[in-house]
Scaffold this active site. Sequence first.
Site, short mmCIF file in Angstrom:
data_model
loop_
_atom_site.label_atom_id
_atom_site.label_comp_id
_atom_site.label_asym_id
_atom_site.label_seq_id
_atom_site.Cartn_x
_atom_site.Cartn_y
_atom_site.Cartn_z
N HIS A 139 -124.10 31.02 -58.87
CA HIS A 139 -125.51 30.91 -59.28
C HIS A 139 -126.27 30.02 -58.31
O HIS A 139 -127.39 30.31 -57.92
CB HIS A 139 -125.61 30.27 -60.68
CG HIS A 139 -125.04 31.10 -61.79
ND1 HIS A 139 -123.95 30.70 -62.53
CD2 HIS A 139 -125.42 32.28 -62.33
CE1 HIS A 139 -123.68 31.59 -63.46
NE2 HIS A 139 -124.55 32.57 -63.36
N SER A 142 -117.40 33.49 -61.88
CA SER A 142 -118.05 34.10 -63.03
C SER A 142 -118.04 33.10 -64.17
O SER A 142 -117.07 32.35 -64.32
CB SER A 142 -117.27 35.35 -63.46
OG SER A 142 -117.64 35.74 -64.76
N ARG A 154 -117.52 33.82 -67.07
CA ARG A 154 -116.44 34.23 -67.98
C ARG A 154 -115.07 33.75 -67.49
O ARG A 154 -114.10 33.80 -68.25
CB ARG A 154 -116.45 35.74 -68.18
CG ARG A 154 -117.64 36.21 -69.01
CD ARG A 154 -117.54 37.67 -69.44
NE ARG A 154 -118.54 38.01 -70.44
CZ ARG A 154 -119.72 38.57 -70.17
NH1 ARG A 154 -120.06 38.86 -68.93
NH2 ARG A 154 -120.57 38.84 -71.16
P1 AMP Z 1 -125.20 35.68 -65.14
O1 AMP Z 1 -125.51 34.27 -65.51
O2 AMP Z 1 -123.75 36.04 -65.22
O3 AMP Z 1 -126.12 36.67 -65.81
O4 AMP Z 1 -125.54 35.79 -63.58
C1 AMP Z 1 -126.80 35.43 -63.10
C2 AMP Z 1 -126.92 35.91 -61.68
O5 AMP Z 1 -125.92 35.29 -60.87
C3 AMP Z 1 -126.72 37.42 -61.53
O6 AMP Z 1 -127.64 37.95 -60.60
C4 AMP Z 1 -125.30 37.51 -61.03
O7 AMP Z 1 -125.05 38.68 -60.27
C5 AMP Z 1 -125.23 36.27 -60.15
N1 AMP Z 1 -123.83 35.89 -59.92
C6 AMP Z 1 -122.85 35.76 -60.86
N2 AMP Z 1 -121.69 35.45 -60.28
C7 AMP Z 1 -121.93 35.37 -58.95
C8 AMP Z 1 -121.11 35.09 -57.80
N3 AMP Z 1 -119.81 34.83 -57.92
N4 AMP Z 1 -121.70 35.10 -56.58
C9 AMP Z 1 -123.03 35.36 -56.46
N5 AMP Z 1 -123.84 35.64 -57.49
C10 AMP Z 1 -123.31 35.64 -58.72
#
Ligand code: AMP
Length: 288
Positions: A40, A188, A190
């Site tokens: 993020h 992630s 998760r």
């Molecule tokens: P989320 O909080 O999982 O909805 O992710 C928010 C944003 O962060 C989304 O655009 C995801 O694709 C991005 N994101 C999540 N994990 C990664 C990662 N390992 N590398 C780059 N961007 C990420």
Amino acid sequence: MLMSLPLVLRTRSELRGYTSAFSNGNLGFVPTMGALHEGHLSLVKCAVEAHEGSVVSIFVNPTQFGPNDDFHKYPRSLEQDLKRLAGSGVGAVFAPDVAEMYPEGAQTLVHVAGLTEGLCGPVRPGHFDGVATVVAKLFHAVGPCTAYFGRKDFQQLAVIRRMVADLFMPVRVEGVATLRDPDGLAMSSRNAYLRADERAHALCISRGLRAAQRAFAAGERRVAELHALVLSELLQEVSRIDYVSVVDPDSLVALNGLVHERALVAVAAYVGTTRLIDNTELGVDRSP
Ligand code: AMP
């Protein structure tokens, strides 16, 4: 040295108080569900570096979770997230509650058709409607000129790009490379669910994708072979495979026969009860 925490805005009207200072449109935006990690933060860095103002949203969006998904147990850690953002240079954090984003009586959903028919679409019915809807609402609330999304959620990125083009939204969408732990696991939120032994099993996903990448670099173009390479890494390690797919990176339609120029190899699999996704792009030079 004490680093200042970003401004936290809870309502759209508070948010306007911040964004109206950038009415020239020089505003970068990173939508997230919180539980922030370095992945993020790499998106945040892009937004901060390229814009006068920047907003990170933190909102666990109920409409993108199915009835059996992890909405209730999804990690929520606003205070820690704010600490992680301190020193990032981000201007404001928009952290609305559900009623602020979905006031009583809300009935509108944004549905992107073709791109949601494969990969995660069939196994997560309604998921991308929830994603497209909340992102459309956030775009209207924030009014950024550029929004940053991770390539890790490749289908999500494609869906958002399609929505923006189809609905004439005045937002540039940037895809940012996937950040990984040193051993290859894609970062992630998760991953926090994984026990140490599960985390070790989860490495099979990036191992499989690297094997496909290596084979492609060595000249392998047969879709079935590339697919089999990834699958063989997964089989002994994961508890369930939603898909291993080799698709056209623009249409996300499954490829048959040979990869001509580019392909996306995408995986969704469960390790224990945790669903993980990852992908790699073949035929694309992303080195700096
Ligand atoms: P989320 O909080 O999982 O909805 O992710 C928010 C944003 O962060 C989304 O655009 C995801 O694709 C991005 N994101 C999540 N994990 C990664 C990662 N390992 N590398 C780059 N961007 C990420």
